[in-house]
Design an enzyme around this catalytic site. Structure first.
Site, PDB file in Angstrom:
ATOM      1  CB  CYS A   1      -0.886  -0.018   1.249  1.00  0.00           C
ATOM      2  SG  CYS A   1      -1.877   1.471   1.501  1.00  0.00           S
TER       3      CYS A   1
ATOM      4  CB  CYS B   1      -3.115   3.666  -5.577  1.00  0.00           C
ATOM      5  SG  CYS B   1      -4.303   2.721  -4.596  1.00  0.00           S
TER       6      CYS B   1
END
Length: 262
Positions: free
Chosen positions: A73, A183
């Site tokens: 992440c 992302c």
């Protein structure tokens, strides 16, 4: 040689794009993946809350005996990995937008970065931009709403296409020739992106680089598995397990998916 698990966590299903690269490069390794979908997206949360969630995920993976943890992440990496490395003894692999290769290879000297608010506002992203993108125009675009739509599992909807196009079109008009996906959810948008991007625009993400770094760290610390068998992979989500199973193209004999309120 070490047969313990590789631990991976993300704010939902997006980090499975990283897992896919890791299991392709290291097919004999066993993995455990945490999809913290009920708290997605991390990118809109405070730094304190992101750290709290990252510690929670780490504690569970450590309790399962993981030998290394991949923070799959971007937002958790930029806000929490320094703390995690300072407070746990196992190695951590982080993720940041692949701005450096884009800046090196761009011909137009204009690079677009599609990422979450948490990543774009982080000190790590700005130091990377300063160190590797001097003389390059970096177009920063927050992908507000994209993670939530990906988490719902509908990757082909008109609504998703229109939202994404609204973010991409202004960057195209300014002349970008590289689009950096900042992302881990966003690689699942590549089929849609290819429909709206001209051939001269290259899409780049961090997946392969993260897999290579994971292998390097495992080798350096003599943590590679001794097994010659196909690795087993456990996936846990505190969201909709059907969406996670769909992303993974279940069923596969070496994969298991289960709900866990971690």
């Amino acid at each position: 040689m070490d047969d313990r698990l590789i631990g991976i966590f993300d704010s939902g299903i997006g980090g499975t794009s990283i897992w896919g690269e890791i299991q392709e490069l290291l097919p004999n390794e066993n993995c455990i993946y945490l999809a913290d979908s009920k708290n997605a997206p991390y990118g809109e949360k405070s730094e304190e809350r992101i750290l709290e969630l990252s510690i929670k995920n780490t504690e569970y993976l450590v309790s399962q005996g993981c030998k290394i943890i991949v923070v799959a992440c971007n937002t958790a990496t930029t806000n929490a990995i320094d703390y995690l490395r300072a407070n746990y003894t196992i190695p951590f692999i982080g993720i940041e937008p692949a701005l450096k290769p884009a800046a090196i290879n761009t011909k137009s000297k204009i690079v677009g970065v599609l990422a979450t608010k948490g990543t774009l506002l982080s000190s790590l992203f700005h130091s990377t931009s300063k160190n590797h993108a001097a003389g390059i125009t970096v177009l920063e675009q927050r992908g507000t709403g994209l993670v939530e739509m990906i988490e719902n599992g509908n990757l082909q909807s008109d609504e998703l296409y229109q939202l994404l196009e609204g973010y991409i079109k202004p960057m195209l008009e300014k002349g970008m020739d590289y689009l950096v996906l900042g992302c881990t959810h966003y690689p699942y948008l590549i089929p849609l992106l290819k429909k709206m991007l001209p051939e001269n625009v290259t899409i780049i993400d961090s997946g392969q680089a993260v897999a290579r770094q994971t292998k390097t760290v495992l080798e350096k610390n003599e943590l590679l598995t001794s097994s010659k068998q196909q690795g087993l992979h456990q996936f846990y989500t505190n969201g909709d397990e059907k969406v996670l199973a769909s992303i993974l193209n279940m069923p596969q004999s070496n994969l298991s998916v289960a709900f866990k309120d971690f």
